[in-house]
Scaffold this active site. Structure first.
Site, mmCIF file in Angstrom:
data_model
loop_
_atom_site.group_PDB
_atom_site.id
_atom_site.type_symbol
_atom_site.label_atom_id
_atom_site.label_comp_id
_atom_site.label_asym_id
_atom_site.label_seq_id
_atom_site.Cartn_x
_atom_site.Cartn_y
_atom_site.Cartn_z
ATOM 1 N N HIS A 42 -12.606 3.443 0.070
ATOM 2 C CA HIS A 42 -12.556 2.360 1.034
ATOM 3 C C HIS A 42 -13.100 1.037 0.680
ATOM 4 C CE1 HIS A 42 -12.812 5.712 4.306
ATOM 5 N NE2 HIS A 42 -11.365 5.476 4.206
ATOM 6 N N ARG A 80 -11.794 16.018 7.409
ATOM 7 C CA ARG A 80 -12.449 16.742 6.326
ATOM 8 C C ARG A 80 -13.920 16.992 6.733
ATOM 9 N NH1 ARG A 80 -11.056 11.205 3.478
ATOM 10 N NH2 ARG A 80 -8.951 11.468 2.657
ATOM 11 N N GLY A 116 -10.183 8.891 7.494
ATOM 12 C CA GLY A 116 -11.277 9.117 6.725
ATOM 13 C C GLY A 116 -12.612 8.217 7.043
ATOM 14 N N GLY A 165 -12.693 5.633 10.353
ATOM 15 C CA GLY A 165 -11.368 5.965 10.780
ATOM 16 C C GLY A 165 -10.987 7.356 10.579
ATOM 17 N N HIS A 212 -17.633 2.672 8.161
ATOM 18 C CA HIS A 212 -16.250 2.899 8.179
ATOM 19 C C HIS A 212 -15.501 4.028 8.915
ATOM 20 C CE1 HIS A 212 -11.953 1.856 6.653
ATOM 21 N NE2 HIS A 212 -11.819 3.095 7.000
ATOM 22 N N MET A 224 -10.378 11.121 17.741
ATOM 23 C CA MET A 224 -11.693 10.886 18.463
ATOM 24 C C MET A 224 -11.243 10.590 19.987
ATOM 25 S SD MET A 224 -14.942 11.122 18.536
ATOM 26 C CE MET A 224 -15.572 10.893 16.795
ATOM 27 N N ASN A 274 0.767 -1.096 -0.072
ATOM 28 C CA ASN A 274 -0.109 -0.116 -0.046
ATOM 29 C C ASN A 274 0.978 1.182 -0.015
ATOM 30 O OD1 ASN A 274 -1.851 2.015 0.455
ATOM 31 N ND2 ASN A 274 -2.967 1.140 2.337
ATOM 32 N N GLU A 289 -8.051 -4.499 5.514
ATOM 33 C CA GLU A 289 -7.933 -4.243 4.019
ATOM 34 C C GLU A 289 -6.886 -5.070 3.424
ATOM 35 O OE1 GLU A 289 -8.434 0.121 5.435
ATOM 36 O OE2 GLU A 289 -8.805 -0.005 3.245
ATOM 37 N N ARG A 300 -2.430 -1.652 -3.599
ATOM 38 C CA ARG A 300 -3.665 -0.830 -3.340
ATOM 39 C C ARG A 300 -3.504 0.335 -4.240
ATOM 40 N NH1 ARG A 300 -5.028 3.582 0.760
ATOM 41 N NH2 ARG A 300 -6.952 4.085 0.444
HETATM 42 P P1 ADP Z 1 -7.114 5.182 9.196
HETATM 43 O O1 ADP Z 1 -8.197 5.982 8.595
HETATM 44 O O2 ADP Z 1 -5.966 6.471 9.029
HETATM 45 O O3 ADP Z 1 -6.616 3.754 8.851
HETATM 46 P P2 ADP Z 1 -7.975 4.255 11.766
HETATM 47 O O4 ADP Z 1 -8.901 3.419 11.152
HETATM 48 O O5 ADP Z 1 -6.680 3.601 12.280
HETATM 49 O O6 ADP Z 1 -7.307 5.330 10.661
HETATM 50 O O7 ADP Z 1 -8.467 5.195 12.600
HETATM 51 C C1 ADP Z 1 -7.871 6.079 13.488
HETATM 52 C C2 ADP Z 1 -8.553 6.928 14.186
HETATM 53 O O8 ADP Z 1 -9.283 5.986 15.104
HETATM 54 C C3 ADP Z 1 -7.845 7.915 15.228
HETATM 55 O O9 ADP Z 1 -7.758 9.011 14.676
HETATM 56 C C4 ADP Z 1 -8.825 7.984 16.507
HETATM 57 O O10 ADP Z 1 -9.500 9.046 16.380
HETATM 58 C C5 ADP Z 1 -9.631 6.580 16.399
HETATM 59 N N1 ADP Z 1 -9.539 5.780 17.647
HETATM 60 C C6 ADP Z 1 -8.644 4.903 17.699
HETATM 61 N N2 ADP Z 1 -8.908 4.262 18.895
HETATM 62 C C7 ADP Z 1 -9.817 4.747 19.554
HETATM 63 C C8 ADP Z 1 -10.392 4.782 21.009
HETATM 64 N N3 ADP Z 1 -10.138 3.908 21.583
HETATM 65 N N4 ADP Z 1 -11.554 5.492 20.933
HETATM 66 C C9 ADP Z 1 -11.967 6.256 20.115
HETATM 67 N N5 ADP Z 1 -11.333 6.516 18.876
HETATM 68 C C10 ADP Z 1 -10.242 5.865 18.752
#
Ligand code: ADP
Length: 373
Positions: A156, A215, A186, A184, A182, A257, A3, A355, A67
């Site tokens: 995604h 975003r 994003g 994350g 989904h 978050m 990736n 993924e 990817r």
């Molecule tokens: P990406 O989209 O970069 O793959 P992820 O799916 O790993 O990112 O998500 C990252 C986000 O998940 C972090 O910015 C954070 O906001 C959130 N996150 C991770 N652990 C926790 C948690 N225990 N509680 C709330 N939010 C979380």
């Protein structure tokens, strides 16, 4: 699988479903990074693998999956990479100017290192290629839209494909209706019926839809005109405002978050507003996709926020008992696979996305199809 992003390269070596090695080369091109460019990054990957006795030159390696973010309308499924495929991915660069060049850099170096090996492109957009014209078309002048390839593509896709399938299996309805959330950095939602995507929240670019880390998601398009005309902002400034300084970061100064929730616990009003905007948008999409699907078997949460934030899951789905949606607080707090109450008609699941595994699976499918054909 590889990736290759704009500033990082992630890799994972798989044998069937088993992970043999994985890693990330970060901050490519930045001062202090071990990798000045993608070429160096891939050489580091090769060295790391060789140190584990799993070199890129191993005869046991059967394929490399890559990817690729944007497949436009050209690529609707994972595709064996040829010169022509590379050329067509290049043609799509205007649609994904940050991502496709980085993906191509990874492909180019990997093909140079192992020219004998089949390599497969797995597109982020492909899973959404089944959305209907009604869902894909923006209501603007059709000639302009056609000429500039303006339509909704969705992103995604590998995650939505993987999670929708796993969620449907988890509730014993492999051909069922699934809403995938989904969440994350994003974030995107999708409505999936019998494995086919019917609608998704990201559009021509990943900016549309849910509130994300940085975003804005959905916004009156006239806001962009207003920012330029009345706010005197340049196009690049607006791009940054919406893509990199918007979302949770723009609302409260934190895009993570976890940090937002900590501030929420302290009664911080900015964090409260940001959190409520985030969950309100999520709830709206759940309602919209419920209507798109007609009936829903399972709602699946995934991504860093979806997998780890009981508070987001509970808040986004609160008060929807009349739709058959009810989250069990105990199961939700424990992060169990199924977090709905026993009597709820709509199941709610927490499904960690994978993924990389999905890309490896799709790569192997292409290889075995090619070998058979
Ligand atoms: P990406 O989209 O970069 O793959 P992820 O799916 O790993 O990112 O998500 C990252 C986000 O998940 C972090 O910015 C954070 O906001 C959130 N996150 C991770 N652990 C926790 C948690 N225990 N509680 C709330 N939010 C979380």
């Amino acid at each position: 699988m590889l990736n290759s992003g704009s500033s990082s390269v992630k890799y994972r070596l798989m044998s069937g479903n088993e992970r043999l090695a994985s890693g990330t080369i970060e901050r490519i091109g930045e001062p202090g990074s071990p990798a000045a460019d993608h070429e160096t990054a891939l050489k580091i990957v090769a060295t790391e693998l060789a140190e584990k006795g799993l070199g890129l030159d191993s005869p046991e390696l059967v394929a490399i999956g890559h990817r690729v973010v944007h497949g436009g309308t050209t690529f609707t499924e994972p595709t064996l990479i040829t010169e022509e495929v590379v050329r067509k991915v290049q043609e799509l660069i205007p649609l994904a100017p940050l991502h496709n060049p980085a993906n191509l850099a990874g492909i180019e170096v990997a093909r140079r290192l192992r020219p004998d090996l089949p390599q497969v492109a797995v597109f982020d957009t492909a899973f959404h290629s089944t959305i209907s014209p009604a869902a894909a078309t923006y209501a603007i002048d059709r000639e302009v839209a056609g000429r500039l390839r303006i339509r909704r593509y969705g992103f995604h896709g590998t995650s939505h494909a993987y999670v929708s399938r796993e969620a449907a299996l988890a509730v014993g309805r492999p051909a069922g209706n699934v809403i995938v959330l989904h969440l994350g950095n994003g974030a995107s939602a999708s409505a999936v019926s019998a494995g086919r995507c019917l609608d998704t929240s990201m559009g021509m670019t990943p900016l549309e839809g849910l509130v994300m880390g940085t975003r804005s998601g959905d916004l009156d398009p006239a806001v962009v005109l207003y920012l330029a005309r009345t706010g005197g902002m340049s196009l690049d400034e607006i791009d940054t405002l919406l893509n990199r300084r918007g979302g949770m970061l723009g609302l409260c100064g934190d895009n993570d978050m976890r940090a937002v929730q900590e501030r929420l616990a302290d009664g911080d009003p900015d964090a409260e507003l940001a959190f409520s905007v985030y969950c309100h948008r999520l709830r709206k999409y759940v309602g919209a996709y419920y209507a798109v699907l007609g009936t829903v078997d399972v709602i699946a949460f995934t991504g860093g926020v979806g997998e780890n934030s009981p508070l987001v899951r509970l808040t986004a789905l609160a008060g929807l008992e009349a739709l058959g949606i009810a989250v069990d607080p105990g199961r939700n707090a424990r992060g169990e696979r199924l977090i709905s109450t026993d009597d709820a008609a709509v199941k709610v699941a927490v499904i960690p996305t994978d993924e990389e595994l999905e890309i490896a699976r799709q790569t192997l499918e292409v290889i075995s199809r090619t070998n058979r054909g």
